[in-house]
Enzyme design. Structure first.
Site, PDB file in Angstrom:
ATOM      1  N   HIS A   1       0.807  -1.070  -0.070  1.00  0.00           N
ATOM      2  CA  HIS A   1      -0.077   0.243   0.026  1.00  0.00           C
ATOM      3  C   HIS A   1       0.753   1.376  -0.072  1.00  0.00           C
ATOM      4  O   HIS A   1       0.426   2.470   0.351  1.00  0.00           O
ATOM      5  CB  HIS A   1      -0.940   0.020   1.301  1.00  0.00           C
ATOM      6  CG  HIS A   1      -1.874  -1.034   1.053  1.00  0.00           C
ATOM      7  ND1 HIS A   1      -2.861  -1.406   2.140  1.00  0.00           N
ATOM      8  CD2 HIS A   1      -2.508  -1.714  -0.140  1.00  0.00           C
ATOM      9  CE1 HIS A   1      -3.743  -2.153   1.680  1.00  0.00           C
ATOM     10  NE2 HIS A   1      -3.504  -2.465   0.415  1.00  0.00           N
TER      11      HIS A   1
ATOM     12  N   CYS B   1       5.714  11.765  -7.759  1.00  0.00           N
ATOM     13  CA  CYS B   1       5.575  12.939  -8.710  1.00  0.00           C
ATOM     14  C   CYS B   1       4.529  12.479  -9.502  1.00  0.00           C
ATOM     15  O   CYS B   1       4.852  11.482 -10.451  1.00  0.00           O
ATOM     16  CB  CYS B   1       6.714  13.461  -9.275  1.00  0.00           C
ATOM     17  SG  CYS B   1       6.288  14.754 -10.502  1.00  0.00           S
TER      18      CYS B   1
ATOM     19  N   GLY C   1      -2.326  -9.052  12.410  1.00  0.00           N
ATOM     20  CA  GLY C   1      -2.731  -7.935  12.908  1.00  0.00           C
ATOM     21  C   GLY C   1      -3.539  -7.358  11.706  1.00  0.00           C
ATOM     22  O   GLY C   1      -3.516  -6.123  11.333  1.00  0.00           O
TER      23      GLY C   1
HETATM   24  N1  APR Z   1      -2.217  -7.207  18.168  1.00  0.00           N
HETATM   25  C1  APR Z   1      -2.780  -7.939  17.275  1.00  0.00           C
HETATM   26  N2  APR Z   1      -3.735  -7.543  16.556  1.00  0.00           N
HETATM   27  C2  APR Z   1      -4.472  -6.256  16.718  1.00  0.00           C
HETATM   28  C3  APR Z   1      -3.809  -5.505  17.864  1.00  0.00           C
HETATM   29  C4  APR Z   1      -3.000  -5.955  18.570  1.00  0.00           C
HETATM   30  N3  APR Z   1      -2.390  -5.362  19.680  1.00  0.00           N
HETATM   31  N4  APR Z   1      -4.715  -4.334  17.729  1.00  0.00           N
HETATM   32  C5  APR Z   1      -5.548  -4.538  16.749  1.00  0.00           C
HETATM   33  N5  APR Z   1      -5.489  -5.709  16.223  1.00  0.00           N
HETATM   34  C6  APR Z   1      -6.169  -6.141  15.024  1.00  0.00           C
HETATM   35  C7  APR Z   1      -7.736  -5.863  15.162  1.00  0.00           C
HETATM   36  O1  APR Z   1      -8.236  -6.912  15.842  1.00  0.00           O
HETATM   37  C8  APR Z   1      -7.929  -5.837  13.496  1.00  0.00           C
HETATM   38  O2  APR Z   1      -8.489  -7.086  13.162  1.00  0.00           O
HETATM   39  O3  APR Z   1      -5.737  -5.733  13.955  1.00  0.00           O
HETATM   40  C9  APR Z   1      -6.547  -5.556  12.979  1.00  0.00           C
HETATM   41  C10 APR Z   1      -6.742  -4.022  12.314  1.00  0.00           C
HETATM   42  O4  APR Z   1      -7.521  -4.240  11.365  1.00  0.00           O
HETATM   43  P1  APR Z   1      -7.755  -2.810  10.502  1.00  0.00           P
HETATM   44  O5  APR Z   1      -7.844  -1.550  11.519  1.00  0.00           O
HETATM   45  O6  APR Z   1      -9.038  -2.964   9.581  1.00  0.00           O
HETATM   46  O7  APR Z   1      -6.217  -2.412   9.570  1.00  0.00           O
HETATM   47  P2  APR Z   1      -5.934  -3.339   8.512  1.00  0.00           P
HETATM   48  O8  APR Z   1      -6.261  -4.779   8.480  1.00  0.00           O
HETATM   49  O9  APR Z   1      -4.161  -3.251   8.228  1.00  0.00           O
HETATM   50  O10 APR Z   1      -6.613  -2.557   7.234  1.00  0.00           O
HETATM   51  C11 APR Z   1      -6.142  -2.901   5.766  1.00  0.00           C
HETATM   52  O11 APR Z   1      -7.183  -1.032   4.952  1.00  0.00           O
HETATM   53  O12 APR Z   1      -7.950   1.172   5.309  1.00  0.00           O
HETATM   54  C12 APR Z   1      -7.118   0.247   4.481  1.00  0.00           C
HETATM   55  O13 APR Z   1      -5.167   0.605   3.679  1.00  0.00           O
HETATM   56  C13 APR Z   1      -5.724   0.629   4.738  1.00  0.00           C
HETATM   57  O14 APR Z   1      -3.653  -1.185   4.899  1.00  0.00           O
HETATM   58  C14 APR Z   1      -5.070  -0.823   5.441  1.00  0.00           C
HETATM   59  C15 APR Z   1      -6.044  -1.680   5.200  1.00  0.00           C
HETATM   60 ZN    ZN Z   2       8.253  15.547 -11.286  1.00  0.00          ZN
END
Ligand code: APR
Ligand code: ZN
Length: 235
Positions: free
Chosen positions: A106, A114, A173
């Protein structure tokens, strides 16, 4: 020679103090993603979007990698086979913990792109529409080098190859709510990989994994890495 492919999401950086997106109080409960994480939002209000990423870049300078990031770097150093980390995160905590074999699907918060000459630049400080491109010299054409909703994630060709050849696929995560990352487990298991999910709670794709380990990343990732290095999970 076995290959372990690891997908990480915001949850691995949560205990470093980096906000997640969909937990209660997460980024998408405070910002409208359409306004700050889409090409249309950037075209409509580049100042707002630059400020959103400038705030996150500034926060990044105040946080450190945690035990989970360090455990993955140790795994890469000590594992007899190969390890690759595919991260959805735009922070630089995996690099700062020492992970080298890393794919930012991402993009990266500390890079600028640019839109005119397509060159990328390390960018640690604030970015604005008034900054000139260090290569082509034009102003108003630099954007954060991050993949927005509706855009194609980076390095999908390499990622697909990794998933097809993985002996083990580990997800750490991530809520499994954003594609194509959410379907990586199916590609890997469809090609014979053993799949393990490490997460604080069930994700949207938990039932697709062979094994699930629940808990905080700093508590469950280091012992998981120890077990892999001791050959207990024959990954
Ligand atoms: N340890 C382990 N897991 C955790 C912890 C922790 N301390 N804290 C939160 N989590 C888990 C949550 O339970 C959840 O399932 O991490 C996950 C985070 O989920 P999101 O917030 O949805 O993040 P992510 O899955 O990385 O999102 C994917 O969505 O918005 C877009 O581009 C953005 O890369 C991102 C993508
Ligand atoms: Zn340029």
């Amino acid at each position: 020679m076995s290959l372990i492919v690891i997908l990480t999401g915001a949850g691995i950086s949560a205990e470093s103090g980096v906000d997640t997106f969909r937990d209660s109080g997460g980024i998408w409960s405070r910002y409208d993603f359409r306004k700050v994480a889409t090409p249309e939002g950037f075209a409509a209000n580049p100042t707002l979007v630059h400020q959103f990423y400038n705030d996150r870049r500034e926060q990044l300078s105040l946080v450190e990698p945690n035990a989970a990031h360090h455990a993955l770097a140790r795994l890469e150093r000590e594992y007899r086979g190969s390890v690759v980390v595919i991260t959805q995160n735009i922070d630089n905590l995996h690099e700062r913990a020492g992970t080298k074999n890393l794919i930012h699907m991402h993009g990266e918060l500390c890079k600028a792109l640019c839109v005119r000459c397509k060159k990328r630049f390390e960018w640690e400080g604030p970015l604005s529409a008034f900054d000139n491109c260090p290569n082509c010299g034009h102003s108003g054409c630099l954007r954060p080098d991050v993949v927005w909703f509706g855009e194609m994630p980076y390095h999908m060709d390499i990622i697909e190859k990794m998933l097809i050849h993985a002996d083990m696929f580990v997800s750490i995560g991530t809520s499994g709510s954003v594609y194509p990352a959410a379907m990586f487990v199916e590609v890997a298991s469809g090609n014979g990989a053993r799949t393990v999910e490490l997460n604080l709670e069930c994700s949207e794709v938990s039932e697709l994994f062979d094994e699930r380990i629940k808990g905080r990343a700093t508590e469950i990732v280091p012992p998981f890495v120890d077990a892999l290095l001791a050959g207990e999970l024959n990954g």
